[in-house]
Motif scaffolding. Structure first.
Motif, PDB file in Angstrom:
ATOM      1  N   ASN A 186      -9.670 -58.070 -20.344  1.00 20.12           N
ATOM      2  CA  ASN A 186      -9.783 -59.515 -20.188  1.00 20.12           C
ATOM      3  C   ASN A 186     -11.211 -59.866 -19.761  1.00 20.12           C
ATOM      4  O   ASN A 186     -11.638 -59.519 -18.650  1.00 20.12           O
ATOM      5  CB  ASN A 186      -8.781 -59.952 -19.105  1.00 20.12           C
ATOM      6  CG  ASN A 186      -8.684 -61.440 -18.959  1.00 20.12           C
ATOM      7  OD1 ASN A 186      -9.531 -62.174 -19.438  1.00 20.12           O
ATOM      8  ND2 ASN A 186      -7.645 -61.881 -18.277  1.00 20.12           N
ATOM      9  N   LEU A 187     -11.935 -60.550 -20.640  1.00 20.08           N
ATOM     10  CA  LEU A 187     -13.313 -60.915 -20.307  1.00 20.08           C
ATOM     11  C   LEU A 187     -13.377 -61.830 -19.097  1.00 20.08           C
ATOM     12  O   LEU A 187     -14.372 -61.849 -18.370  1.00 20.08           O
ATOM     13  CB  LEU A 187     -13.967 -61.618 -21.506  1.00 20.08           C
ATOM     14  CG  LEU A 187     -14.400 -60.705 -22.656  1.00 20.08           C
ATOM     15  CD1 LEU A 187     -14.856 -61.527 -23.843  1.00 20.08           C
ATOM     16  CD2 LEU A 187     -15.517 -59.766 -22.207  1.00 20.08           C
ATOM     17  N   LYS A 188     -12.320 -62.563 -18.854  1.00 23.04           N
ATOM     18  CA  LYS A 188     -12.287 -63.470 -17.696  1.00 23.04           C
ATOM     19  C   LYS A 188     -12.386 -62.698 -16.376  1.00 23.04           C
ATOM     20  O   LYS A 188     -12.746 -63.272 -15.355  1.00 23.04           O
ATOM     21  CB  LYS A 188     -10.983 -64.273 -17.705  1.00 23.04           C
ATOM     22  CG  LYS A 188     -10.983 -65.381 -18.733  1.00 23.04           C
ATOM     23  CD  LYS A 188     -11.614 -66.620 -18.112  1.00 23.04           C
ATOM     24  CE  LYS A 188     -11.908 -67.658 -19.169  1.00 23.04           C
ATOM     25  NZ  LYS A 188     -12.941 -68.603 -18.749  1.00 23.04           N
ATOM     26  N   PRO A 209      -0.390 -58.532 -15.188  1.00 29.12           N
ATOM     27  CA  PRO A 209       0.944 -58.829 -14.634  1.00 29.12           C
ATOM     28  C   PRO A 209       2.119 -58.185 -15.370  1.00 29.12           C
ATOM     29  O   PRO A 209       3.176 -58.796 -15.507  1.00 29.12           O
ATOM     30  CB  PRO A 209       1.007 -60.362 -14.694  1.00 29.12           C
ATOM     31  CG  PRO A 209       0.031 -60.752 -15.723  1.00 29.12           C
ATOM     32  CD  PRO A 209      -1.036 -59.702 -15.762  1.00 29.12           C
ATOM     33  N   GLU A 210       1.934 -56.914 -15.735  1.00 30.59           N
ATOM     34  CA  GLU A 210       3.062 -56.077 -16.170  1.00 30.59           C
ATOM     35  C   GLU A 210       3.366 -55.055 -15.080  1.00 30.59           C
ATOM     36  O   GLU A 210       4.432 -54.464 -15.053  1.00 30.59           O
ATOM     37  CB  GLU A 210       2.707 -55.321 -17.460  1.00 30.59           C
ATOM     38  CG  GLU A 210       1.582 -54.322 -17.266  1.00 30.59           C
ATOM     39  CD  GLU A 210       1.064 -53.656 -18.526  1.00 30.59           C
ATOM     40  OE1 GLU A 210       1.684 -53.787 -19.585  1.00 30.59           O
ATOM     41  OE2 GLU A 210      -0.005 -53.007 -18.434  1.00 30.59           O
ATOM     42  N   LYS A 211       2.378 -54.846 -14.173  1.00 28.87           N
ATOM     43  CA  LYS A 211       2.528 -53.878 -13.096  1.00 28.87           C
ATOM     44  C   LYS A 211       3.303 -54.525 -11.948  1.00 28.87           C
ATOM     45  O   LYS A 211       3.314 -55.746 -11.801  1.00 28.87           O
ATOM     46  CB  LYS A 211       1.144 -53.403 -12.600  1.00 28.87           C
ATOM     47  CG  LYS A 211       0.220 -52.868 -13.687  1.00 28.87           C
ATOM     48  CD  LYS A 211       0.704 -51.570 -14.266  1.00 28.87           C
ATOM     49  CE  LYS A 211      -0.301 -50.778 -15.088  1.00 28.87           C
ATOM     50  NZ  LYS A 211      -1.032 -51.424 -16.140  1.00 28.87           N
ATOM     51  N   LEU A 212       3.959 -53.687 -11.127  1.00 26.74           N
ATOM     52  CA  LEU A 212       4.956 -54.199 -10.178  1.00 26.74           C
ATOM     53  C   LEU A 212       4.474 -55.409  -9.356  1.00 26.74           C
ATOM     54  O   LEU A 212       5.147 -56.448  -9.348  1.00 26.74           O
ATOM     55  CB  LEU A 212       5.397 -53.076  -9.214  1.00 26.74           C
ATOM     56  CG  LEU A 212       6.441 -53.533  -8.191  1.00 26.74           C
ATOM     57  CD1 LEU A 212       7.781 -53.828  -8.849  1.00 26.74           C
ATOM     58  CD2 LEU A 212       6.615 -52.474  -7.086  1.00 26.74           C
ATOM     59  N   ARG A 255      -5.833 -64.389 -25.509  1.00 30.39           N
ATOM     60  CA  ARG A 255      -5.925 -63.731 -26.807  1.00 30.39           C
ATOM     61  C   ARG A 255      -6.615 -64.648 -27.821  1.00 30.39           C
ATOM     62  O   ARG A 255      -7.457 -64.222 -28.601  1.00 30.39           O
ATOM     63  CB  ARG A 255      -4.550 -63.336 -27.358  1.00 30.39           C
ATOM     64  CG  ARG A 255      -3.714 -62.440 -26.489  1.00 30.39           C
ATOM     65  CD  ARG A 255      -4.392 -61.163 -26.077  1.00 30.39           C
ATOM     66  NE  ARG A 255      -4.942 -60.392 -27.160  1.00 30.39           N
ATOM     67  CZ  ARG A 255      -5.830 -59.418 -26.999  1.00 30.39           C
ATOM     68  NH1 ARG A 255      -6.272 -59.123 -25.801  1.00 30.39           N
ATOM     69  NH2 ARG A 255      -6.266 -58.756 -28.022  1.00 30.39           N
ATOM     70  N   GLN A 256      -6.234 -65.927 -27.752  1.00 29.76           N
ATOM     71  CA  GLN A 256      -6.850 -66.869 -28.706  1.00 29.76           C
ATOM     72  C   GLN A 256      -8.357 -67.003 -28.430  1.00 29.76           C
ATOM     73  O   GLN A 256      -9.179 -67.076 -29.326  1.00 29.76           O
ATOM     74  CB  GLN A 256      -6.180 -68.238 -28.582  1.00 29.76           C
ATOM     75  CG  GLN A 256      -4.740 -68.210 -29.068  1.00 29.76           C
ATOM     76  CD  GLN A 256      -3.895 -69.239 -28.357  1.00 29.76           C
ATOM     77  OE1 GLN A 256      -4.393 -70.244 -27.861  1.00 29.76           O
ATOM     78  NE2 GLN A 256      -2.590 -68.978 -28.298  1.00 29.76           N
ATOM     79  N   VAL A 302      -3.354 -65.841 -14.110  1.00 33.85           N
ATOM     80  CA  VAL A 302      -2.069 -65.195 -14.437  1.00 33.85           C
ATOM     81  C   VAL A 302      -1.379 -65.960 -15.566  1.00 33.85           C
ATOM     82  O   VAL A 302      -0.922 -65.360 -16.546  1.00 33.85           O
ATOM     83  CB  VAL A 302      -1.125 -65.168 -13.206  1.00 33.85           C
ATOM     84  CG1 VAL A 302       0.169 -64.421 -13.545  1.00 33.85           C
ATOM     85  CG2 VAL A 302      -1.799 -64.535 -12.007  1.00 33.85           C
ATOM     86  N   ASP A 303      -1.319 -67.279 -15.433  1.00 31.27           N
ATOM     87  CA  ASP A 303      -0.598 -68.097 -16.424  1.00 31.27           C
ATOM     88  C   ASP A 303      -1.200 -67.896 -17.815  1.00 31.27           C
ATOM     89  O   ASP A 303      -0.474 -67.789 -18.798  1.00 31.27           O
ATOM     90  CB  ASP A 303      -0.663 -69.585 -16.058  1.00 31.27           C
ATOM     91  CG  ASP A 303       0.187 -69.886 -14.820  1.00 31.27           C
ATOM     92  OD1 ASP A 303       1.014 -69.028 -14.452  1.00 31.27           O
ATOM     93  OD2 ASP A 303      -0.005 -70.957 -14.219  1.00 31.27           O
ATOM     94  N   ALA A 304      -2.538 -67.853 -17.872  1.00 32.00           N
ATOM     95  CA  ALA A 304      -3.192 -67.719 -19.186  1.00 32.00           C
ATOM     96  C   ALA A 304      -2.844 -66.384 -19.829  1.00 32.00           C
ATOM     97  O   ALA A 304      -2.681 -66.301 -21.048  1.00 32.00           O
ATOM     98  CB  ALA A 304      -4.696 -67.865 -19.047  1.00 32.00           C
TER      99      ALA A 304
END
Ligand code: NAD
Ligand code: DAU
Length: 359
Positions: free
Chosen positions: A44-46, A199-202, A348-349, A339-341
């Motif tokens: 993620n470049l952000k 946000p796939e990690k616990l 991705r877009q 997180v929301d993005a």
């Protein structure tokens, strides 16, 4: 001790890599960083907002398996240090789709080692004091029972496709030291937590679900134990290994924070209740905890014995779990848009518009 370096950081747009680049940017002002990252779903470049391209930083979108590109970067940038983070890192994904793990984690590491060998040990040695730091995991040691901790002499016993791929890459890195004299150092660390974790990690998953009043999935009985390491402590340990470590050595890095998963999940719930009040339902957020089917082959307990790095390099983790978690939850609260993005896919877009998609 070496002051100026040109560091190839692989996977610098991921969780730990981005924290590491941010730390170098503020603390190691005379180091140049070349960040090679494929920008997979996890990159993620952000994560590097605010770090500008220039004398001290260059971003290259590319695959560590691309031998031509990697070789070109070693020459073009006169790379003298590699900190190799790039990997497929999520155990659950390795269970459903191991192929990418074999490719990136094994073949990608091989490609980097070969390029370093050619650039540093070939006829035309152009850099002094090179160092290849391979970042690995405690999962290579397998699973512990109720007692004992992993140290650097613990036999490897990987049990998931992810940990098997990391173990394989560790063996390759070590073989390049023993066979060719490539100056390799290996670190094996425990579960990291902190800002910018996908946000796939616990921890970030529980945070995000709790914010949306969704079920908090706890695998099995929730009693599996992980040794949590605050990501800033990990990044500081890596700098210590670069500065003071010895070639051919492995260093275990742990947080001295063994916790059962259920304790971690309830702590996040309680911190959110304290900071935001109860959930909209009027219930404490713990009520969202839901026990779900266990992960296949789920390792029961990991624990790191970090005596070697403490005694030989003087590194110790600074963050207590309570302080580190409070800082982490505050960061996620302040960065909900980040997180929301990710969750709604809008980054991705954004990349697709900036770079051609390679996946
Ligand atoms: P991450 O999944 O957050 O980031 C991985 C990064 O690597 C992403 O930016 C991704 O785009 C990039 N990448 C993936 N495949 C690539 C390829 N073929 N070429 C170039 N770039 C590629 O991972 P993380 O959690 O930051 O972990 C970093 C490293 O630390 C990994 O090697 C992992 O095995 C190791 N590690 C992680 C933890 C942890 O708790 N997160 C603990 C121990 C060890
Ligand atoms: O130990 C180091 C490793 O830590 C790294 O090498 C890996 O790259 C990193 O992903 C991490 O692996 P884990 O599998 O331990 O992390 P994860 O966050 O996926 O899971 C932590 C624990 O929580 C684990 O016991 C599984 C459990 N879990 C996980 C998720 C995603 C749940 O109970 N529910 C969940 O939804």
């Amino acid at each position: 001790m070496k002051n100026k370096r040109t560091v190839l950081v692989t996977g610098g747009c991921g969780f730990i890599g981005a924290n590491f680049i941010r730390m170098l940017h503020s603390d190691c002002q005379d180091w140049r960083v070349v960040n090679l990252d494929k920008l997979t779903y996890a990159g993620n470049l952000k994560n590097l907002d605010g770090i500008r391209e220039g004398e001290r930083y260059r971003f290259v979108r590319g695959d560590i398996c691309d031998a031509e590109l990697v070789a070109k970067l070693f020459v073009e940038e006169r790379i003298d240090t590699v900190v190799h983070f790039a990997a497929e890192s999520h155990v659950d994904r390795s269970i459903t789709g191991p192929g990418a793990f074999i490719r990136t984690n094994i073949e990608g590491t091989f490609t980097l080692l070969e390029a370093a060998k050619k650039a540093w040990l070939g006829g035309n040695k152009s850099v002094t004091q090179p160092c290849f730091l391979h970042v690995s995991t405690d999962e290579v040691y397998g699973s512990l029972g109720e007692t004992g901790r992993f140290n650097e002499t613990t036999a490897y016993d990987p049990r998931s496709p992810y940990s098997a791929s990391k173990a394989s890459s560790d063996h390759l890195a070590s073989a390049y030291f023993h066979t060719y004299g490539l100056p390799v150092r290996i670190t094996n660390c425990s579960n990291n937590y902190g800002p910018y974790q996908f946000p796939e990690k616990l921890i970030p998953l529980v945070f995000n679900n709790a914010m949306h009043n969704k079920a908090l999935p706890v695998y099995g009985d929730g009693k599996n134990v992980r040794d949590w390491l605050f990501v800033r402590d990990h990044c500081e340990a890596i700098v210590e290994v670069l500065q003071k470590g010895r070639d051919g050595q492995c260093y275990n890095i742990g947080g001295n924070n063994e916790k059962e998963n259920l304790e971690v999940v309830t702590l996040i719930c309680d911190l959110l209740d304290q900071k935001l009040g109860l959930a909209p339902s009027g219930q404490p957020r713990r009520s969202l905890i839901t026990f779900v089917t266990d992960r296949l082959g789920h390792d029961r307990r990991y624990a790191i014995d970090a005596t070697k790095i403490r005694e030989q390099l003087g590194w110790e983790p600074k963050a207590t779990f309570e302080k580190g978690m409070e800082e982490t939850v505050d960061w996620y609260l302040a960065n909900r848009k980040w997180v929301d993005a990710i969750v709604n896919g809008s980054y991705r877009q954004y990349y697709a518009a900036m770079y051609s998609e390679q996946e």
